[in-house]
Design an enzyme around this catalytic site. Sequence first.
Site, PDB file in Angstrom:
ATOM      1  N   HIS A 175       0.859  -1.186   0.000  1.00 22.15           N
ATOM      2  CA  HIS A 175       0.000   0.000   0.000  1.00 22.15           C
ATOM      3  C   HIS A 175       0.894   1.235   0.000  1.00 22.15           C
ATOM      4  O   HIS A 175       2.127   1.140   0.093  1.00 22.15           O
ATOM      5  CB  HIS A 175      -0.946   0.005   1.196  1.00 22.15           C
ATOM      6  CG  HIS A 175      -2.165  -0.847   0.999  1.00 22.15           C
ATOM      7  ND1 HIS A 175      -3.094  -0.600   0.003  1.00 22.15           N
ATOM      8  CD2 HIS A 175      -2.612  -1.948   1.677  1.00 22.15           C
ATOM      9  CE1 HIS A 175      -4.054  -1.505   0.068  1.00 22.15           C
ATOM     10  NE2 HIS A 175      -3.785  -2.335   1.071  1.00 22.15           N
TER      11      HIS A 175
ATOM     12  N   ASP B  46       0.376   6.713  -4.292  1.00 24.40           N
ATOM     13  CA  ASP B  46      -0.776   6.347  -5.109  1.00 24.40           C
ATOM     14  C   ASP B  46      -1.109   7.427  -6.139  1.00 24.40           C
ATOM     15  O   ASP B  46      -1.315   7.139  -7.316  1.00 24.40           O
ATOM     16  CB  ASP B  46      -2.008   6.134  -4.220  1.00 24.40           C
ATOM     17  CG  ASP B  46      -1.968   4.817  -3.468  1.00 24.40           C
ATOM     18  OD1 ASP B  46      -1.018   4.036  -3.673  1.00 24.40           O
ATOM     19  OD2 ASP B  46      -2.883   4.568  -2.659  1.00 24.40           O
TER      20      ASP B  46
END
Length: 383
Positions: A138, A168
């Site tokens: 992540h 991200d």
Amino acid sequence: MTGPLNHLKVLDFSTLLPGPYATMMLADMGADVLRVEAPDRLDLTRVMPPHDGGVSTAHTYLNRGKRSVGLNLKAPGSVERIKALVADYDIVVEQFRPGVMDRLGLGYEALKAVNPKLIYCAITGYGQTGPYRDRAGHDINYLALAGVSSHSGRQDAGPPPLGIQVADVAGGSHHAVMGILAAVVHRQQTGEGQFIDISMTDAAFALNAMAGAASLAGGAEQRPEGGLLNGGSFYDYYRTGDDRWISVGSLEPQFCARLCEVIGQPELKSLGLSQDPAHQQQLKSALREAFSGRSLAEWEQIFADQDACVEPVLTISEAAEHPQLKARGMVIDVARPEGGVQRQLGHPIKFSATPCQSRFIGRTLGADNPSVWPSEADDSGAG
């Protein structure tokens, strides 16, 4: 559609944040984006709180302007359905782990055989190659492995979990959009499509910029509060008297002088211009004491007309009402399917001739199955 990309068609297989943010940007810029989702495996952003009108705000924002079809890619006939669509599409965006689309029969080589001009962008945590290609991760993991976390935060507290997902969005989403648009230009010149491999860890590593350039050239490794821009100087945040925060970026001599004059301590300027860490810490201590003496609102008023690179730390709702962001159209009203509008973050790129347009909030899963496959029965895997 009025945006600069209104000639492009995008087939979007991505979920969560990086891919959907990238394709939202393309949709805002006019691309026709069709999102393909599994009807039996909901994207987390469709259900995660908070909700507005019973629908997740993350979903309605990240998927605005996109059409939606529900399709089980493992169901009989689904590969053929996708290949039929791909023949008429310019770009595919997917965010599965490496090899997943290949096993489904929908990898780059399979789709390239249908449409040689296809631009295929795969966004993953670690890329299509290397020992971590199949590893889960992540945003916090990508930033950690890319070295970003090592020089962020405070010496006594360690790296902070950031309020935004840098790897991200700044990594995966923005680099994906840049790569896709570069490939579009290449195709216009050569007629060739291509595969784009986006690693969020690669992109985060590249974001190290100045600290990375120094380290790789043999310079000292930057540590938390050890550099000019990460807390090692008076370039920092300061608590105000009402437990709010204010930012000070007054590095240049003229801004440093103005800062010291405004707080009534012009003699501090010499400390700010010194490269001596001890002098920087002296100035930081003086600024902490000075800013703690008044509320944030008072400091805002004091610095309102001062060109000193001093600004308040605002909440998102406060930022949305700031006259600068309002003047820039960074809060917009986006149409709901049932009528009315939802307030959302605006598109940050301003085009003079082809303005962006956010046409509608994210749609319900499969809302566009009838228009995309009008002659096909609903029991063929669409859900």
